[in-house]
Design a protein around this motif. Structure first.
Motif: not given
Length: 267
Positions: A56-73
């Motif tokens: 955790g001190r070197r790494l973080t995680g998240e999801n990219l999103h897309d405005e045209q496709d709200p369901s996309f991650q």
């Protein structure tokens, strides 16, 4: 490149893995999981590594999103020194964007992503800078001057088809909409095929797919981008694209050689 060599070496015997992959797909047999991780397992392992009691001190995680496709991650993971990742003010750091798994049937690229993540966290030994201990220390130094963003599986849906030998070999290369996301960029878009039955179908227009749009938007957030790399497995090399921002230095002063070694190694 040094890092490319040790990554491949530490992963095992790539020719055997690639041969097994081809034979398995040709026989329409389920994936041999003694060689590869399932996509959900691989992404879950990276998410677990990002916990505070691990990397955790070197790494973080998240999801990219897309405005045209709200369901996309799309999962993306960021590596860097803790002080850099949590700083309230911008640091003079180089940016590296690594993309793996553009074609689901090229299974080994996402395995390289996982192995590389473990090395960047100091969890797995490496030969990046000689002996493992020296390499681990050098990687820690480089993460103080570079932030690495990694997309380990750009098209999870097609990789899951490859895992179970589902659908056709062509579909295992394309996204869920039947587009080759590697041909969907605005650069050389006309080099892709314009008919939907092709396994290199470029899509109706550049950036028509959320996998490319979200990745392009991510790249645009790197205001001092040093390198963007897309790992491939179809041929024994990895494509590399470098970018510089006008009026800025891609690598902080005094770290050019080390960051260049990292960039060439990762490629």
């Amino acid at each position: 490149a040094a890092m490319a060599a040790f990554l491949i070496g530490d992963l095992g015997a790539p020719p055997r893995m690639l041969q097994q992959q081809s034979e398995s797909m040709a026989a329409n047999a389920p994936l041999d999981l003694s060689f590869y991780h399932r996509t959900d397992t691989l992404l879950g392992r990276l998410t677990q590594m990002a916990q505070a009691d691990q990397c955790g001190r070197r790494l973080t995680g998240e999801n990219l999103h897309d405005e045209q496709d709200p369901s996309f991650q799309l999962p993306v993971f960021t590596f860097g020194d803790h002080a850099t990742l949590t700083a309230q003010t911008p640091h003079r750091t180089a940016k590296v964007l690594l993309n793996f798994g553009a074609h689901g049937r090229e299974l080994i690229t996402s395995e390289v992503a996982l192995r590389l993540a473990r090395m960047l966290c100091g969890e797995a030994p490496s030969r990046f800078y000689g002996a493992p201990d020296r390499s681990r220390d050098r990687i820690a130094e480089l993460l103080k001057v570079a932030v690495i963003k990694m997309v380990p599986v750009q098209v999870p849906s097609s990789r899951k088809l490859a895992e179970t030998a589902s659908d056709t070999c062509r579909r295992r290369r394309l996204n869920a909409r039947g587009v080759d996301v590697n041909r969907n960029w605005n650069a050389s878009w006309t080099d892709g095929e314009d008919y939907a039955s092709s396994d290199q179908f470029r899509g109706p227009q550049p950036f028509s797919e959320p996998e490319t749009r979200s990745l392009a938007n991510l790249a645009c957030t790197c205001t001092r981008s040093a390198a963007a790399t897309s790992a491939r497995a179809a041929i024994p090399m990895v494509s590399r694209r470098h970018a510089r921002v006008a009026g800025s230095s891609a690598v902080p002063a005094g770290h050019g050689r080390g960051a260049a070694r990292l960039g060439h190694g990762l490629a």
